[in-house]
Scaffold this motif. Structure first.
Motif, PDB file in Angstrom:
ATOM      1  N   LYS A 227       0.772  -1.226  -0.148  1.00 35.33           N
ATOM      2  CA  LYS A 227       0.204   0.005   0.090  1.00 35.33           C
ATOM      3  C   LYS A 227       0.901   1.246  -0.067  1.00 35.33           C
TER       4      LYS A 227
ATOM      5  N   PHE B 212       3.898   1.578  -1.046  1.00 37.30           N
ATOM      6  CA  PHE B 212       4.359   1.925  -2.462  1.00 37.30           C
ATOM      7  C   PHE B 212       3.383   2.063  -3.830  1.00 37.30           C
ATOM      8  N   ASN B 213       1.935   1.998  -3.265  1.00 41.25           N
ATOM      9  CA  ASN B 213       1.009   2.039  -4.415  1.00 41.25           C
ATOM     10  C   ASN B 213       1.307   0.809  -5.461  1.00 41.25           C
ATOM     11  N   ALA B 214       1.713  -0.276  -5.152  1.00 39.41           N
ATOM     12  CA  ALA B 214       1.872  -1.252  -5.724  1.00 39.41           C
ATOM     13  C   ALA B 214       0.817  -2.574  -5.729  1.00 39.41           C
ATOM     14  N   ILE B 215      -0.092  -2.049  -5.473  1.00 43.80           N
ATOM     15  CA  ILE B 215      -1.403  -2.968  -5.393  1.00 43.80           C
ATOM     16  C   ILE B 215      -1.565  -3.316  -6.973  1.00 43.80           C
TER      17      ILE B 215
END
Length: 612
Positions: A244, A246-249
């Protein structure tokens, strides 16, 4: 075949239950045949002429002759009754068929009843063995294998074993018996028609065998992909905060969906191959049935001239032969299931047969107390082909503190993990007093050692249960005293339910400092002779570090300690500081002596703002 023998051993560990399943299946097969055979006298009542005479049968002795005699006697009684009162005979025939069908289904349910207990007992045993093996495997195994793959073997692969238990019982103890009994009746009624029927059936076996070989290969690929999928799930759920942050979803979702799609395609392919055997077999048998109807019809039409079968027996033959296709189809299906499960059995055996590496000698030396020192003598160790430690020698006298410092990858943690035998040295030896730890009882050795690591390993249980972990007989007062020494009692009391508060998975309901103090309380309660501290304060903020450091100092009082230090300020009071670089000792001595050397330790200390 080897995997089938293993399934057999699993199953017949419960001989009583397995024999009950076989018995009820046998009775089911017998009454299934009786329920169909009873249609012959039923048809005779309708189609036989009233003036036709049937001779009363005689019993000539013999086991099989007795069953033939019973059948003929029933035919004779029904025929006699049909001549005197056809309606009563018809009613009696219907009642007999109804009773036979009722008993057939009772026995079938009895088989299923005990089968359910048997299959789940086997699953429990296999899963127990897998988990026990997983607990005993060395840490090196988990550096090479994915945890998710191990979980997949405990779940989906064990599920295939559950199916295989049922398949094995039916392949060896139900379907062949059903085929033999049905064939026996068919041969008795018409050997010519039966032999003709059997000439075309072998094609079914050949086709199913070809599908089964292909199925085994696809099933193995599917189970391996399931392991990869579980690993992907475990990594995603375990690293949710970083994902979450690193906005890696989207990246994680794309990776998971890719692996999930691979799994879906492989499993779909396996199901299609497995399910193909049944309709294909049914189609072949239907063609065979049509040929038999044609050939048998000729025999019936020629009856007046050559003494062949009459109409009722021919219809009975068709009924029984149609039921012969069920065990043949079932046999094909269960063989396909066994082929599929053999891939799972192989994956399970990979775990069960894995080398535990940490062996205990046949008559290990018991260790009752610690009185002298721990000695590392020319210790060398490597992970696979990478040498991590090279001829390390030092001692830790009783009551003293030895600290290990050095850059990351220098071998500090490995040195500490060799002491409780998480790994075994490749060369040299480690002695507990005068006993080589390889000669000691592993349980005794680990009873003397307490560990507080950088990552607090806590469990989804209450605070009380986590502090008393491994010590089920600890009293509440002992647990509270340990928490007080660890500076943990105050924050524990402030929790919603105090010591009975559940702290969540991996203790995630607590802060880092709180988790570490619970870990220290656990070590204090164990009251070990030797303490291993693996960078126990490096991940904490200043306030938490102060509280934890105070707790550690209380814990280390009058104890022999091996400390892995990241913050050198925490080990200034150590009796001996060992400086490692690339798996070798480059310096050792107390803080004052090492600072005077102006070497590696001095350099590391200066970088951390320690100048004296």
């Amino acid at each position: 075949m080897k995997s089938v023998l293993e399934i057999y051993r699993y199953t017949f560990k419960y001989k009583g239950t397995a024999l009950l399943v076989i018995l009820f299946n046998l009775l089911y097969v017998i009454f299934n045949l009786i329920s169909l055979a009873l249609f012959v006298p039923f048809l005779q009542i309708i189609f036989t002429k009233s003036d036709e005479i049937i001779a009363q049968p005689n019993y000539n002795g013999g086991f099989f002759d007795y069953f033939i005699y019973l059948g003929k006697s029933f035919d004779f009684q029904m025929h006699s009754l049909a001549q005197s009162d056809p309606k009563e005979a018809l009613f009696l025939a219907c009642i007999s068929i109804g009773i036979a069908f009722f008993l057939k289904n009772i026995f079938r349910y009895g088989a299923i009843w005990f089968q359910a207990q048997l299959r789940m007992s086997v699953v429990r045993d296999v899963r127990d063995k897998l988990f026990e093996k997983a607990m005993n495997l060395p840490l090196s195994y988990y550096t090479d294998e994915r945890k998710g793959d191990l979980m997949a073997r405990m779940q989906s692969d064990v599920g295939e074993i559950e199916i295989a238990v049922v398949s094995m019982l039916e392949v060896f103890f139900r379907e062949p018996i059903a085929i033999i009994i049905n064939l026996g009746v068919l041969l008795y009624w018409s050997a010519e028609l039966t032999l003709f029927s059997l000439c075309v059936l072998p094609f079914t076996t050949l086709i199913i065998a070809m599908i089964g070989k292909s199925l085994k290969r696809t099933a193995k690929q599917g189970q391996e992909q399931m392991g990869t999928l579980y690993s992907s799930m475990d990594e995603g759920l375990g690293g949710i905060r970083i994902i979450k942050a690193f906005n890696a979803i989207p990246q994680i979702l794309n990776s998971f969906k890719k692996e999930n799609l691979k799994h879906q395609k492989l499993i779909t392919k396996a199901f299609r191959k497995r399910d193909l055997s049944s309709p294909l077999n049914e189609l072949i048998v239907t063609i065979v049935m049509l040929v038999i109807v044609w050939y048998g019809g000729l025999i019936v039409l020629d009856n007046p001239t050559n003494g062949g079968m009459d109409g009722p027996y021919f219809l009975g033959f068709i009924l029984v032969f149609s039921q012969l296709t069920r065990p043949i189809s079932g046999l094909a299906k269960e063989i396909a299931n066994l082929n599929k499960s053999s891939a799972s059995q192989a994956r399970i055996n990979d775990i069960l047969n894995a080398d535990e590496k940490i062996y205990e000698k046949e008559n290990p030396t018991p260790i009752s107390n610690f009185s002298k020192s721990i000695e590392y003598k020319n210790v060398s160790f490597k992970y696979k082909d990478v040498k991590v430690l090279k001829d390390i020698s030092f001692s830790i006298p009783i009551g003293q503190t030895v600290a290990l410092v050095g850059e990351s990858g220098s071998g500090k943690s490995t040195l500490a993990e060799l002491l409780p035998r998480f790994y075994d040295v490749n060369h040299g030896e480690i002695c507990f007093d005068d006993t080589n730890i390889k000669d000691a009882r592993v349980k005794d050795l680990r009873d003397h050692i307490g560990i507080v690591s950088q990552e607090s390993i806590l469990f989804n249980a209450t605070v009380k249960e986590n502090i008393a972990f491994g010590m089920p007989n600890a009293t509440d007062m002992e647990i509270i005293d340990a928490a007080k020494i660890a500076n943990a009692h105050q924050f524990i009391e402030a929790l919603d339910n105090g010591y009975e508060t559940n702290i969540g998975e991996r203790g995630n309901k607590l802060s880092g400092g709180q988790k570490q103090r619970v870990s220290i309380a656990r070590a204090i309660l164990k009251n070990p002779s030797i303490l291993i501290l693996d960078e126990a304060t490096s991940a904490l903020d200043t306030e938490s570090e102060k509280l934890v450091q105070e707790a550690l100092e209380k814990l280390m009082q009058n104890r022999t300690s091996l400390v892995i230090a990241h913050r050198l300020s925490t080990i200034k009071k150590a009796d001996n500081i060992i400086v490692l670089s690339k798996g070798e000792i480059v310096e050792q001595g107390n803080h004052k002596d090492l600072m005077m050397l102006k070497g590696t330790y001095h350099k590391l200390s200066t970088l951390q703002g320690i100048n004296e």
